[in-house]
Design an enzyme around this catalytic site. Structure first.
Site, mmCIF file in Angstrom:
data_model
loop_
_atom_site.group_PDB
_atom_site.id
_atom_site.type_symbol
_atom_site.label_atom_id
_atom_site.label_comp_id
_atom_site.label_asym_id
_atom_site.label_seq_id
_atom_site.Cartn_x
_atom_site.Cartn_y
_atom_site.Cartn_z
ATOM 1 N N ASP A 1 0.852 -1.196 0.000
ATOM 2 C CA ASP A 1 0.000 0.000 0.000
ATOM 3 C C ASP A 1 0.882 1.237 0.000
ATOM 4 O O ASP A 1 1.962 1.209 0.580
ATOM 5 C CB ASP A 1 -0.790 0.017 1.325
ATOM 6 C CG ASP A 1 -2.291 0.014 1.118
ATOM 7 O OD1 ASP A 1 -2.724 -0.344 0.022
ATOM 8 O OD2 ASP A 1 -3.007 0.380 2.061
ATOM 9 N N TYR B 1 2.140 4.816 1.465
ATOM 10 C CA TYR B 1 2.094 5.439 2.793
ATOM 11 C C TYR B 1 0.840 6.319 2.877
ATOM 12 O O TYR B 1 0.469 6.973 1.904
ATOM 13 C CB TYR B 1 3.325 6.300 3.031
ATOM 14 C CG TYR B 1 4.631 5.531 3.055
ATOM 15 C CD1 TYR B 1 4.848 4.509 3.976
ATOM 16 C CD2 TYR B 1 5.663 5.836 2.174
ATOM 17 C CE1 TYR B 1 6.051 3.806 4.010
ATOM 18 C CE2 TYR B 1 6.870 5.147 2.202
ATOM 19 C CZ TYR B 1 7.058 4.134 3.129
ATOM 20 O OH TYR B 1 8.248 3.450 3.153
ATOM 21 N N PHE C 1 7.848 1.871 -0.827
ATOM 22 C CA PHE C 1 8.840 2.091 0.224
ATOM 23 C C PHE C 1 9.503 3.469 0.172
ATOM 24 O O PHE C 1 10.221 3.848 1.087
ATOM 25 C CB PHE C 1 9.931 1.002 0.228
ATOM 26 C CG PHE C 1 9.422 -0.364 0.549
ATOM 27 C CD1 PHE C 1 9.024 -0.689 1.836
ATOM 28 C CD2 PHE C 1 9.324 -1.342 -0.438
ATOM 29 C CE1 PHE C 1 8.537 -1.952 2.142
ATOM 30 C CE2 PHE C 1 8.837 -2.610 -0.135
ATOM 31 C CZ PHE C 1 8.441 -2.923 1.151
ATOM 32 N N HIS D 1 9.706 -9.296 5.750
ATOM 33 C CA HIS D 1 9.419 -7.881 5.515
ATOM 34 C C HIS D 1 10.343 -7.011 6.375
ATOM 35 O O HIS D 1 10.634 -7.365 7.521
ATOM 36 C CB HIS D 1 7.959 -7.585 5.847
ATOM 37 C CG HIS D 1 7.474 -6.294 5.284
ATOM 38 N ND1 HIS D 1 7.711 -5.078 5.898
ATOM 39 C CD2 HIS D 1 6.789 -6.015 4.157
ATOM 40 C CE1 HIS D 1 7.175 -4.117 5.180
ATOM 41 N NE2 HIS D 1 6.612 -4.659 4.102
#
Length: 220
Positions: free
Chosen positions: A65, A67, A78, A187
């Site tokens: 998703d 931010y 990211f 992750h």
């Protein structure tokens, strides 16, 4: 919102743009952006494709998703805009980057320079309502981005897929393992980084593979 995507991707993805689900998705996104504060800004929704041309593509990193806080999302997974504090996952990405490559942690969390070298920084969902994580999931974006991954797998060879966390790892079923290289790690979020993200060495492993096949390594 009109779909404006880089020319190198247009032919590859036009078939998706013409499908009913995608038209319904764009109607949903238009409604959300008109009635709510959403991220990233409209002109950055397809930034991952704008900065990384299909022809130059060497590496795919999959996020989930964008931010959802102010001034963070810039359309690349990211990544954040210049002069924005690093979110926790990005902080951990840079810690591993620094250890793996024996480099200083970068000043900026803007990953455009990776994208311009052929790294597709692809979120599975390309938009989100402010401060509501996952609010645009299951509206059609995942169908679209799964198709992107499948098209890359079908149309190209020797692409490195970096799958960080269980969600990204689930996308391996879309990738032809006989044609491409996959590296899997936990992750980089604070919840999972200690389970094997640190020491995964994906940056150096990617470059070793690219050099083996005669490609230019990424200047991470």
């Amino acid at each position: 919102m009109q779909v404006k995507i880089a020319d190198s991707w247009k032919n590859i993805l036009q078939i998706e743009f013409d499908k009913i689900y995608f038209k319904e998705l764009i109607n949903f996104v238009n409604f959300e952006y008109k009635n709510h504060n959403c991220f990233p800004k409209e002109s950055d929704i397809f930034a991952a494709f704008d900065f990384c041309s299909f022809n130059d593509l060497k590496v795919v990193i999959i996020g989930q998703d964008p931010y959802h806080d102010e001034n963070q999302a810039n359309g690349l997974c990211f990544s954040v805009k210049d002069n924005i504090a690093f979110p926790p996952s990005l902080k951990n990405i840079f810690k591993e980057y620094a250890t793996d490559l024996n480099k200083e942690i970068p000043q900026s969390g803007n990953l455009e320079k990776w994208a311009k070298q052929g790294v597709l920084l692809l979120n599975a969902t390309l938009t989100v309502r402010a401060h509501k994580a996952g609010s645009h999931q299951k509206k059609g974006w995942e169908i679209f981005t799964d198709s992107v991954i499948k098209q890359i797998s079908d149309e190209k060879e020797n692409v490195v897929f970096l799958l960080w966390g269980k969600f990204a790892e689930s996308k391996s079923k879309l990738i032809n393992l006989n044609k491409h290289k996959i590296f899997i790690a936990p992750h980089p979020s604070p919840l999972g980084a200690w389970r094997g993200w640190y020491g995964s060495k994906h940056f150096s492993k990617t470059n070793e593979f690219l050099e083996e096949i005669g490609e230019k390594p990424i200047k991470w």
